[in-house]
Enzyme design. Sequence first.
Site: not given
Ligand code: ATP
Ligand code: RIB
Length: 314
Positions: A143, A293, A256
């Site tokens: 980002e 959040g 994150d």
């Molecule tokens: P986001 O953008 O929503 O913060 P992301 O897309 O970067 O997340 P994800 O692969 O969706 O990353 O999730 C990261 C980790 O969080 C997964 O590997 C898992 O351990 C946990 N996680 C995500 N969704 C769930 C869920 N529905 N239930 C339990 N654990 C979850």
């Molecule tokens: O990964 C989540 C984050 O993506 C949010 O906090 C938003 O600020 C965007 O950067």
Amino acid sequence: MIYVLGSINNDISLEMERMPKKGETLIADSCRMGLGGKGANQAVAIARLARKYDDGRKAVQMIGKVGTDAVGTELKNKLESYGVGVEFVRQVNRSTGTAIVTVCGKNNRIMVYSGANLGISKSDIDEALMNAKSTDTLLCQMEVPMYIVGYALSQARARGMTTILNPAPAHEMPEDMYYNVDVIAPNETETEKLTGINPKDWDSQLAAMKEFHRRGVRYVVLTLGGNGCAISDNGKLISHIPARKVPVVDTTGAGDTFVGALALTYPHVGMYSFEEACIFATRAASFTVSRQGAADSIPSFDEVSELYNTKIEA
Ligand code: ATP
Ligand code: RIB
């Protein structure tokens, strides 16, 4: 010390019953503002989960930019209150980064205005990493400008530091950038964008991990949302770690939390193996999906202390 180079955003989160259609106006069920930005969230995750190692020194220093506006000052103070070092967070004469997050059940959609996040320069990196040691880690996302990420990774590699890249949001990267990455942690969308492979099943996950190894990355973690993650250590250790079954409130910041927890535990060689670090990260992220959040939903060390006190398993 873990240095996190990345974004700091003011997140405006709207909880919606459903997403609006084209041309439609919808009333949100709730609205909240808080600290966000992938860089800031990951730095907060490290600081909150690092209490175990607390010896008075900070575990994490953030390298980033906010505006000179009131919200910029507020976000910088908030980062500090979470225990993140802000010596290298500078205020510049641009608007603070802002993200509009719409949360609809298990899904979120995020729109980001980068603002001050685009103001990070090579000299900011030089200054921040001036005293970095080979035992330190650099953690980056996408980002902030890609050339700055590439520069920081090369500077960290030159110092023998561990480098971790969460390529979010995904942009095509020059192939030589991968050579300076020890650990890459993309989600499903980012994996597809970077490799052209949709990691929908185990075979395609293996193929995608192999492709990252071919480009020079040693450790690969594909995060798969509610399906957990797939991990590979140069093909030597290949495993799938299931997610914990928890009630989902808002997944914003789950990735994150995962990446921050991984950065904290992975370099502690001898304390955690790569697989154990990913199991730890999976458990930490499960707390974040259970509340609303981004940075504010990341668990504290006390909340997840059983992660340290019990045998590590998903
Ligand atoms: P986001 O953008 O929503 O913060 P992301 O897309 O970067 O997340 P994800 O692969 O969706 O990353 O999730 C990261 C980790 O969080 C997964 O590997 C898992 O351990 C946990 N996680 C995500 N969704 C769930 C869920 N529905 N239930 C339990 N654990 C979850
Ligand atoms: O990964 C989540 C984050 O993506 C949010 O906090 C938003 O600020 C965007 O950067």
